[in-house]
Write a protein that holds these residues in place. Sequence first.
Motif, PDB file in Angstrom:
ATOM      1  N   SER A  92       0.832  -1.195   0.000  1.00  0.00           N
ATOM      2  CA  SER A  92       0.000   0.000   0.000  1.00  0.00           C
ATOM      3  C   SER A  92       0.871   1.251   0.000  1.00  0.00           C
ATOM      4  O   SER A  92       1.976   1.257   0.542  1.00  0.00           O
ATOM      5  CB  SER A  92      -0.912   0.005   1.231  1.00  0.00           C
ATOM      6  OG  SER A  92      -1.734   1.151   1.230  1.00  0.00           O
ATOM      7  N   THR A  93       0.345   2.310  -0.574  1.00  0.00           N
ATOM      8  CA  THR A  93       1.024   3.612  -0.526  1.00  0.00           C
ATOM      9  C   THR A  93       0.462   4.479   0.585  1.00  0.00           C
ATOM     10  O   THR A  93       0.789   5.660   0.677  1.00  0.00           O
ATOM     11  CB  THR A  93       0.884   4.343  -1.877  1.00  0.00           C
ATOM     12  OG1 THR A  93      -0.509   4.487  -2.181  1.00  0.00           O
ATOM     13  CG2 THR A  93       1.592   3.576  -2.985  1.00  0.00           C
ATOM     14  N   ASP A  94      -0.356   3.889   1.423  1.00  0.00           N
ATOM     15  CA  ASP A  94      -0.927   4.583   2.574  1.00  0.00           C
ATOM     16  C   ASP A  94      -0.844   3.639   3.770  1.00  0.00           C
ATOM     17  O   ASP A  94      -1.228   2.478   3.668  1.00  0.00           O
ATOM     18  CB  ASP A  94      -2.385   4.956   2.284  1.00  0.00           C
ATOM     19  CG  ASP A  94      -2.997   5.843   3.344  1.00  0.00           C
ATOM     20  OD1 ASP A  94      -3.052   5.427   4.519  1.00  0.00           O
ATOM     21  OD2 ASP A  94      -3.438   6.953   2.998  1.00  0.00           O
ATOM     22  N   ALA A  95      -0.361   4.132   4.893  1.00  0.00           N
ATOM     23  CA  ALA A  95      -0.178   3.285   6.073  1.00  0.00           C
ATOM     24  C   ALA A  95      -1.495   2.965   6.784  1.00  0.00           C
ATOM     25  O   ALA A  95      -1.570   1.992   7.528  1.00  0.00           O
ATOM     26  CB  ALA A  95       0.771   3.961   7.057  1.00  0.00           C
ATOM     27  N   PHE A  96      -2.543   3.753   6.545  1.00  0.00           N
ATOM     28  CA  PHE A  96      -3.777   3.613   7.310  1.00  0.00           C
ATOM     29  C   PHE A  96      -4.962   3.117   6.486  1.00  0.00           C
ATOM     30  O   PHE A  96      -5.992   2.770   7.047  1.00  0.00           O
ATOM     31  CB  PHE A  96      -4.124   4.947   7.980  1.00  0.00           C
ATOM     32  CG  PHE A  96      -3.018   5.425   8.881  1.00  0.00           C
ATOM     33  CD1 PHE A  96      -2.875   4.906  10.158  1.00  0.00           C
ATOM     34  CD2 PHE A  96      -2.108   6.374   8.438  1.00  0.00           C
ATOM     35  CE1 PHE A  96      -1.843   5.328  10.975  1.00  0.00           C
ATOM     36  CE2 PHE A  96      -1.073   6.798   9.261  1.00  0.00           C
ATOM     37  CZ  PHE A  96      -0.937   6.275  10.535  1.00  0.00           C
ATOM     38  N   GLU A  97      -4.823   3.107   5.169  1.00  0.00           N
ATOM     39  CA  GLU A  97      -5.842   2.607   4.250  1.00  0.00           C
ATOM     40  C   GLU A  97      -5.168   1.713   3.243  1.00  0.00           C
ATOM     41  O   GLU A  97      -4.048   1.996   2.815  1.00  0.00           O
ATOM     42  CB  GLU A  97      -6.484   3.767   3.469  1.00  0.00           C
ATOM     43  CG  GLU A  97      -7.655   4.406   4.101  1.00  0.00           C
ATOM     44  CD  GLU A  97      -8.238   5.452   3.159  1.00  0.00           C
ATOM     45  OE1 GLU A  97      -8.631   5.110   2.015  1.00  0.00           O
ATOM     46  OE2 GLU A  97      -8.271   6.624   3.564  1.00  0.00           O
ATOM     47  N   ARG A  98      -5.828   0.668   2.837  1.00  0.00           N
ATOM     48  CA  ARG A  98      -5.248  -0.222   1.830  1.00  0.00           C
ATOM     49  C   ARG A  98      -5.377   0.435   0.455  1.00  0.00           C
ATOM     50  O   ARG A  98      -6.469   0.610  -0.066  1.00  0.00           O
ATOM     51  CB  ARG A  98      -5.934  -1.588   1.834  1.00  0.00           C
ATOM     52  CG  ARG A  98      -5.706  -2.409   3.077  1.00  0.00           C
ATOM     53  CD  ARG A  98      -4.256  -2.774   3.338  1.00  0.00           C
ATOM     54  NE  ARG A  98      -3.715  -3.591   2.264  1.00  0.00           N
ATOM     55  CZ  ARG A  98      -2.414  -3.637   1.945  1.00  0.00           C
ATOM     56  NH1 ARG A  98      -1.539  -2.922   2.587  1.00  0.00           N
ATOM     57  NH2 ARG A  98      -2.005  -4.397   0.969  1.00  0.00           N
ATOM     58  N   LYS A  99      -4.248   0.858  -0.095  1.00  0.00           N
ATOM     59  CA  LYS A  99      -4.171   1.416  -1.441  1.00  0.00           C
ATOM     60  C   LYS A  99      -2.999   0.723  -2.143  1.00  0.00           C
ATOM     61  O   LYS A  99      -1.972   1.337  -2.434  1.00  0.00           O
ATOM     62  CB  LYS A  99      -3.935   2.925  -1.402  1.00  0.00           C
ATOM     63  CG  LYS A  99      -5.075   3.698  -0.777  1.00  0.00           C
ATOM     64  CD  LYS A  99      -4.778   5.176  -0.749  1.00  0.00           C
ATOM     65  CE  LYS A  99      -5.914   5.943  -0.101  1.00  0.00           C
ATOM     66  NZ  LYS A  99      -5.608   7.368   0.016  1.00  0.00           N
ATOM     67  N   PRO A 100      -3.161  -0.597  -2.399  1.00  0.00           N
ATOM     68  CA  PRO A 100      -2.025  -1.336  -2.998  1.00  0.00           C
ATOM     69  C   PRO A 100      -1.722  -0.893  -4.422  1.00  0.00           C
ATOM     70  O   PRO A 100      -2.622  -0.510  -5.165  1.00  0.00           O
ATOM     71  CB  PRO A 100      -2.497  -2.793  -2.981  1.00  0.00           C
ATOM     72  CG  PRO A 100      -3.845  -2.813  -2.378  1.00  0.00           C
ATOM     73  CD  PRO A 100      -4.305  -1.421  -2.144  1.00  0.00           C
ATOM     74  N   ILE A 101      -0.433  -0.938  -4.729  1.00  0.00           N
ATOM     75  CA  ILE A 101      -0.017  -0.587  -6.084  1.00  0.00           C
ATOM     76  C   ILE A 101      -0.226  -1.789  -6.989  1.00  0.00           C
ATOM     77  O   ILE A 101      -0.332  -2.901  -6.567  1.00  0.00           O
ATOM     78  CB  ILE A 101       1.450  -0.130  -6.130  1.00  0.00           C
ATOM     79  CG1 ILE A 101       2.338  -1.191  -5.521  1.00  0.00           C
ATOM     80  CG2 ILE A 101       1.602   1.202  -5.446  1.00  0.00           C
ATOM     81  CD1 ILE A 101       3.782  -1.017  -5.875  1.00  0.00           C
TER      82      ILE A 101
END
Length: 157
Positions: free
Chosen positions: A148-157
Motif C-alpha cells: 500500500s502507498t498509505d499506512a492507514f488505508e489499503r491502497k495497494p499498487i
Amino acid sequence: MAEVESFTLDHNKVIAPYVRVITTENGKKGDSITNYDLRFVQPNKGEMPTGAIHTLEHLLADLLRDRLDGIIDISPFGCRTGFHLIVWDNYPADVVAKALKETLTQIVEEISWEDVQGTDAKSCGNYKDHSLFSAKEWAKTVLDQGISTDAFERKPI
C-alpha cells in the motif's frame, strides 16, 4: 528528550504492508534526506525471523539501488516488522512502493544464494544468520498482500 516520529506513530492503526514517508529533513546547506517506513509485517501481530530479515536487508541494499538513486541506507527495524529506507532528496511513496515491488519480485523469481552479497565472515558481522528461503517466503507474502502507498488505508499498487 527528542521526539522520535516512529515512537509517536500508533502502531495499532497502521495496516501493513505499506510504504510511508516518516520524515524529510533539510540540511544546513540545502540538502535533504528522506526516511521511509517499508513495513512488511503488521506491528504487534508478527515479526520476521532474523535470518529472513537479515537476508532481505542484504538483498534490498543491493537490488533496490538498481531502481532508486541516492539510497543512503536500508536498515531493519528492531521490532523486525520492516525497514528504514533513507535516501538523498525524496520520492513519492508510490515510486518507492513500485521499486520495492519490483525488487521483491526479483528476489522471488530470480535470486539464488550466489546472488546474496555479504554472506561470509569477512563481509558480515553475523554471516551464519541468513535464510534465502525465508526471505523469499516473506517477499511472496508481501507481494500477495500488496504494498500500500498509505499506512492507514489499503491502497495497494
